[in-house]
Design a protein around this motif. Structure first.
Motif, PDB file in Angstrom:
ATOM      1  N   THR A  71      19.201  12.728 -47.464  1.00 32.05           N
ATOM      2  CA  THR A  71      18.955  11.281 -47.383  1.00 32.05           C
ATOM      3  C   THR A  71      19.317  10.751 -45.999  1.00 32.05           C
ATOM      4  OG1 THR A  71      19.428  11.055 -49.747  1.00 32.05           O
ATOM      5  CG2 THR A  71      19.481   9.048 -48.430  1.00 32.05           C
ATOM      6  N   LEU A  72      20.479  11.163 -45.495  1.00 27.74           N
ATOM      7  CA  LEU A  72      20.885  10.718 -44.161  1.00 27.74           C
ATOM      8  C   LEU A  72      19.906  11.230 -43.110  1.00 27.74           C
ATOM      9  CD1 LEU A  72      23.237   9.112 -42.812  1.00 27.74           C
ATOM     10  CD2 LEU A  72      24.290  11.322 -42.294  1.00 27.74           C
ATOM     11  N   GLY A  73      19.381  12.423 -43.345  1.00 30.26           N
ATOM     12  CA  GLY A  73      18.448  13.017 -42.396  1.00 30.26           C
ATOM     13  C   GLY A  73      17.143  12.261 -42.256  1.00 30.26           C
ATOM     14  N   THR A  74      16.794  11.447 -43.259  1.00 35.97           N
ATOM     15  CA  THR A  74      15.527  10.688 -43.192  1.00 35.97           C
ATOM     16  C   THR A  74      15.609   9.483 -42.268  1.00 35.97           C
ATOM     17  OG1 THR A  74      16.101   9.277 -45.090  1.00 35.97           O
ATOM     18  CG2 THR A  74      14.931  11.352 -45.561  1.00 35.97           C
ATOM     19  N   VAL A  75      16.836   9.039 -41.905  1.00 34.45           N
ATOM     20  CA  VAL A  75      16.952   7.820 -41.089  1.00 34.45           C
ATOM     21  C   VAL A  75      17.353   8.117 -39.641  1.00 34.45           C
ATOM     22  CG1 VAL A  75      17.520   6.402 -43.102  1.00 34.45           C
ATOM     23  CG2 VAL A  75      19.376   7.357 -41.717  1.00 34.45           C
ATOM     24  N   VAL A  76      17.898   9.309 -39.369  1.00 34.85           N
ATOM     25  CA  VAL A  76      18.354   9.604 -38.003  1.00 34.85           C
ATOM     26  C   VAL A  76      17.193  10.067 -37.131  1.00 34.85           C
ATOM     27  CG1 VAL A  76      20.690  10.171 -38.762  1.00 34.85           C
ATOM     28  CG2 VAL A  76      18.973  11.996 -38.588  1.00 34.85           C
ATOM     29  N   ALA A  77      17.407  10.000 -35.813  1.00 28.25           N
ATOM     30  CA  ALA A  77      16.401  10.511 -34.879  1.00 28.25           C
ATOM     31  C   ALA A  77      16.474  12.034 -34.791  1.00 28.25           C
ATOM     32  CB  ALA A  77      16.613   9.883 -33.494  1.00 28.25           C
ATOM     33  N   THR A  78      17.697  12.568 -34.754  1.00 30.40           N
ATOM     34  CA  THR A  78      17.892  14.023 -34.754  1.00 30.40           C
ATOM     35  C   THR A  78      19.066  14.347 -35.674  1.00 30.40           C
ATOM     36  OG1 THR A  78      19.315  13.867 -32.793  1.00 30.40           O
ATOM     37  CG2 THR A  78      16.996  14.397 -32.423  1.00 30.40           C
ATOM     38  N   ARG A  79      18.938  15.475 -36.379  1.00 27.34           N
ATOM     39  CA  ARG A  79      19.970  15.846 -37.339  1.00 27.34           C
ATOM     40  C   ARG A  79      21.109  16.609 -36.639  1.00 27.34           C
ATOM     41  NH1 ARG A  79      17.412  17.139 -43.328  1.00 27.34           N
ATOM     42  NH2 ARG A  79      15.944  15.390 -43.346  1.00 27.34           N
ATOM     43  N   LYS A  80      22.009  15.821 -36.036  1.00 28.20           N
ATOM     44  CA  LYS A  80      23.170  16.391 -35.360  1.00 28.20           C
ATOM     45  C   LYS A  80      24.417  15.637 -35.819  1.00 28.20           C
ATOM     46  CE  LYS A  80      20.594  17.666 -31.176  1.00 28.20           C
ATOM     47  NZ  LYS A  80      20.451  17.443 -29.715  1.00 28.20           N
ATOM     48  N   ILE A  81      25.423  16.380 -36.284  1.00 26.08           N
ATOM     49  CA  ILE A  81      26.634  15.733 -36.790  1.00 26.08           C
ATOM     50  C   ILE A  81      27.869  16.487 -36.309  1.00 26.08           C
ATOM     51  CG2 ILE A  81      26.646  17.028 -38.994  1.00 26.08           C
ATOM     52  CD1 ILE A  81      27.655  14.335 -40.293  1.00 26.08           C
ATOM     53  N   VAL A  82      28.892  15.718 -35.924  1.00 24.14           N
ATOM     54  CA  VAL A  82      30.195  16.296 -35.615  1.00 24.14           C
ATOM     55  C   VAL A  82      31.176  15.793 -36.672  1.00 24.14           C
ATOM     56  CG1 VAL A  82      31.985  16.678 -33.900  1.00 24.14           C
ATOM     57  CG2 VAL A  82      29.642  16.199 -33.156  1.00 24.14           C
ATOM     58  N   ASP A  83      31.784  16.715 -37.395  1.00 25.32           N
ATOM     59  CA  ASP A  83      32.720  16.405 -38.474  1.00 25.32           C
ATOM     60  C   ASP A  83      34.136  16.377 -37.886  1.00 25.32           C
ATOM     61  OD1 ASP A  83      34.226  16.237 -40.752  1.00 25.32           O
ATOM     62  OD2 ASP A  83      33.446  18.077 -41.688  1.00 25.32           O
ATOM     63  N   GLY A  84      34.599  15.189 -37.575  1.00 26.55           N
ATOM     64  CA  GLY A  84      35.895  15.053 -36.918  1.00 26.55           C
ATOM     65  C   GLY A  84      37.075  15.251 -37.833  1.00 26.55           C
ATOM     66  N   ARG A  85      36.819  15.375 -39.136  1.00 26.73           N
ATOM     67  CA  ARG A  85      37.917  15.525 -40.090  1.00 26.73           C
ATOM     68  C   ARG A  85      37.811  16.814 -40.903  1.00 26.73           C
ATOM     69  NH1 ARG A  85      42.170  12.560 -38.479  1.00 26.73           N
ATOM     70  NH2 ARG A  85      41.497  10.519 -37.782  1.00 26.73           N
ATOM     71  N   ASN A  86      36.859  17.666 -40.567  1.00 30.32           N
ATOM     72  CA  ASN A  86      36.634  18.896 -41.334  1.00 30.32           C
ATOM     73  C   ASN A  86      36.558  18.596 -42.831  1.00 30.32           C
ATOM     74  OD1 ASN A  86      36.495  21.378 -39.597  1.00 30.32           O
ATOM     75  ND2 ASN A  86      38.364  20.469 -38.765  1.00 30.32           N
ATOM     76  N   ALA A  87      35.829  17.523 -43.147  1.00 32.64           N
ATOM     77  CA  ALA A  87      35.766  17.036 -44.523  1.00 32.64           C
ATOM     78  C   ALA A  87      34.479  17.430 -45.240  1.00 32.64           C
ATOM     79  CB  ALA A  87      35.890  15.506 -44.524  1.00 32.64           C
ATOM     80  N   LEU A  88      33.456  17.858 -44.501  1.00 39.40           N
ATOM     81  CA  LEU A  88      32.154  18.161 -45.085  1.00 39.40           C
ATOM     82  C   LEU A  88      31.990  19.661 -45.306  1.00 39.40           C
ATOM     83  CD1 LEU A  88      29.974  15.861 -42.779  1.00 39.40           C
ATOM     84  CD2 LEU A  88      30.927  15.300 -45.032  1.00 39.40           C
ATOM     85  N   ASP A  89      31.068  20.008 -46.202  1.00 36.15           N
ATOM     86  CA  ASP A  89      30.740  21.416 -46.424  1.00 36.15           C
ATOM     87  C   ASP A  89      29.704  21.835 -45.381  1.00 36.15           C
ATOM     88  OD1 ASP A  89      30.862  23.845 -48.368  1.00 36.15           O
ATOM     89  OD2 ASP A  89      28.725  23.485 -48.032  1.00 36.15           O
ATOM     90  N   ALA A  90      30.144  22.660 -44.441  1.00 33.01           N
ATOM     91  CA  ALA A  90      29.293  23.007 -43.311  1.00 33.01           C
ATOM     92  C   ALA A  90      27.988  23.654 -43.742  1.00 33.01           C
ATOM     93  CB  ALA A  90      30.062  23.942 -42.363  1.00 33.01           C
ATOM     94  N   GLU A  91      28.043  24.567 -44.704  1.00 25.44           N
ATOM     95  CA  GLU A  91      26.847  25.297 -45.103  1.00 25.44           C
ATOM     96  C   GLU A  91      25.819  24.384 -45.756  1.00 25.44           C
ATOM     97  OE1 GLU A  91      26.333  28.242 -43.888  1.00 25.44           O
ATOM     98  OE2 GLU A  91      28.328  27.897 -43.013  1.00 25.44           O
ATOM     99  N   THR A  92      26.287  23.404 -46.547  1.00 28.53           N
ATOM    100  CA  THR A  92      25.370  22.450 -47.186  1.00 28.53           C
ATOM    101  C   THR A  92      24.615  21.654 -46.127  1.00 28.53           C
ATOM    102  OG1 THR A  92      26.793  22.265 -49.129  1.00 28.53           O
ATOM    103  CG2 THR A  92      25.213  20.468 -48.755  1.00 28.53           C
ATOM    104  N   TRP A  93      25.317  21.198 -45.110  1.00 29.93           N
ATOM    105  CA  TRP A  93      24.683  20.395 -44.066  1.00 29.93           C
ATOM    106  C   TRP A  93      23.754  21.247 -43.205  1.00 29.93           C
ATOM    107  CZ3 TRP A  93      25.051  15.069 -43.016  1.00 29.93           C
ATOM    108  CH2 TRP A  93      25.798  14.364 -43.965  1.00 29.93           C
ATOM    109  N   ARG A  94      24.166  22.453 -42.903  1.00 25.37           N
ATOM    110  CA  ARG A  94      23.289  23.325 -42.110  1.00 25.37           C
ATOM    111  C   ARG A  94      22.032  23.698 -42.899  1.00 25.37           C
ATOM    112  NH1 ARG A  94      28.553  26.481 -39.830  1.00 25.37           N
ATOM    113  NH2 ARG A  94      28.755  25.295 -37.883  1.00 25.37           N
ATOM    114  N   ALA A  95      22.189  23.876 -44.217  1.00 22.57           N
ATOM    115  CA  ALA A  95      21.030  24.200 -45.055  1.00 22.57           C
ATOM    116  C   ALA A  95      20.025  23.065 -45.091  1.00 22.57           C
ATOM    117  CB  ALA A  95      21.495  24.543 -46.471  1.00 22.57           C
ATOM    118  N   SER A  96      20.498  21.842 -44.822  1.00 21.77           N
ATOM    119  CA  SER A  96      19.612  20.674 -44.786  1.00 21.77           C
ATOM    120  C   SER A  96      19.067  20.420 -43.393  1.00 21.77           C
ATOM    121  CB  SER A  96      20.359  19.426 -45.281  1.00 21.77           C
ATOM    122  OG  SER A  96      20.664  19.536 -46.651  1.00 21.77           O
TER     123      SER A  96
END
Length: 439
Positions: free
Chosen positions: A404-429
């Motif tokens: 869902t977030l990927g549909t509104v951004v210009a490029t799918r690039k994210i920096v997780d400053g809190r190591n709070a997200l599941d890296a593999e889930t985001w990379r798979a998207s």
């Protein structure tokens, strides 16, 4: 005896303690020189965000156990125990703590103390402050030594302050007499009956407990962030390193979460004030390690800016950056020394178009940094972003759907400053996912 309590100072600590002690059945009077704040509190309007506190405040205003005033004379006549809940901010341009609010409170309250009472310091102070204030109190109060001081440091965590007040993990009490101990054991009787540990000690030890606790927590956070620096240099994964360390019960996993580091109104200024006071006492070498703790913490912010710039292609010029988070931690609207806002401002100063969103701290951030842009939701803030930064680990951000977030951004690039997200889930998207201390 049913003691009546006053809370001198109605900021975060005073407002919380006022409402919670009323919840325990005490008659409580909050006193402050800020008439506007007193009017808001008396109307049941909490000027801070703290989960569950508004309900406790309004319930005890309604049942008559809690009210507020600007009159020190009224407070002195009302109270048997006067809690000092004043801030001790860092002095401008130096490391030391400013205890002038405490001195002003004693100078305003003491001349009206005409019967025996206990004045209870809750604030975080440089060691030696309590004895100096005790001497001033006895000198200025008409009752003289009948107005006694005790020191009872607070250990509230923002976001959990109601629970921490009603069900503390320990009570530390610095006293100069058996009478003061007896009074406070009666005030805290309900907590002691639940088995809450109590440490009865002298003024200096009670003062040191709070700053020592904060120094230890800051050190633990900076330790794992120092390991993150080594992990980045060696292509290791600090999350897995932290997990492995956490199974050692001598170390434990609490405060061992690598990321953007600590901020807020306590840890940064308290470790600096601790260093300053140690220097005054001639024990500065004992705390030189805290300078590195502070430096590691600040380096994480610079590293986050560097990571974001890398993903932006080497420059923020013409780049839209979304910052998710403005509070220094989740479940709070406190933006004091917020790592998230510090990063946002630095990127803006380097030419990035920065849009910030925080579910609670938005208005505080907007007032402090009107030069930044603000979105009314995570999705709105992320519209057309080239890089998204997660800098405060609100659950709402952790639960974001990467597609869902990927549909509104210009490029799918994210920096997780809190190591709070599941890296593999985001990379798979399809996201280019980076985090501090991880490959």
């Amino acid at each position: 005896m049913a003691y009546r309590l006053t809370m001198v100072g109605t900021g975060y600590l005073g407002a919380t303690t006022s409402a919670c002690m009323a919840e325990l059945g005490f008659e409580v009077l909050g006193v402050d020189v800020d008439a506007e704040k007193i009017a808001r509190l008396q109307a049941g309007d909490l000027p801070i965000y703290e989960p569950g506190l508004q309900e406790v405040l309004r319930r005890n205003l309604a049942n008559g156990r809690l009210r507020f005033t600007t009159s020190y004379e009224e407070a002195a006549a009302f109270g048997d125990v006067h809690f000092l809940c004043l801030g001790t901010p860092q002095k401008p341009g130096e490391y030391g703590a400013d205890v002038s609010y405490l001195d002003a409170a004693i100078e305003s309250l003491a001349p009206h103390l005409k019967r025996e009472c206990l004045v209870l310091g809750k604030s975080t102070v440089p060691v030696g402050t309590a004895q100096r204030l005790a001497d001033k109190l006895a000198r200025l109060a008409p009752i003289g030594s009948g107005a006694e001081l005790a020191w009872n440091p607070e250990f509230l965590r923002e976001g959990f302050a109601v629970k921490d007040t009603l069900y503390p993990d320990r009570i530390v009490l610095g006293v100069a007499s058996d009478k003061a101990e007896k009074v406070m054991r009666e005030v805290y009787a309900s907590m002691l009956e639940m088995g809450t540990p109590i440490v009865i000690t002298d003024y200096p030890t009670a003062e040191l407990v709070k700053v020592a606790a904060n120094a230890f927590l800051a050190t633990k956070i900076s330790f794992i962030n120092a390991m993150a620096e080594v992990c980045e240099a060696s292509h290791a994964d600090v999350k897995q390193l932290s997990l492995a360390l956490s199974f050692d019960d001598r170390i434990g996993g609490k405060f061992l979460n690598p990321g953007l580091g600590f901020g807020g109104g306590c840890l940064p200024k308290d470790i600096r004030a601790f260093m300053a006071r140690a220097g005054e006492l001639g024990a500065d070498q004992a705390l030189t390690f805290l300078r590195e703790v502070d430096a590691i913490n600040m380096r994480r912010r610079a590293r986050m800016v560097d990571l974001a710039r890398e993903l932006a292609g080497g420059s923020f010029r013409g780049c839209t950056v979304t910052v998710l988070g403005a509070a220094f931690k989740p479940n709070s609207d406190d933006i004091r020394d917020s790592p998230a806002l510090d990063v946002a401002v630095k990127i803006s100063e380097q030419g990035g178009r920065v849009t910030v969103y925080d579910p609670v701290a938005q208005e505080n951030a907007r007032r402090a940094h009107p030069e930044l842009s603000y979105g009314e939701s995570a999705l709105e803030a992320a519209r057309d972003a080239h890089v998204v930064l997660l800098l405060t680990e609100w659950q709402e951000f952790i639960d974001l759907d990467p597609d869902t977030l990927g549909t509104v951004v210009a490029t799918r690039k994210i920096v997780d400053g809190r190591n709070a997200l599941d890296a593999e889930t985001w990379r798979a998207s399809g996201w280019h996912y980076r985090a501090l201390g991880r490959p």
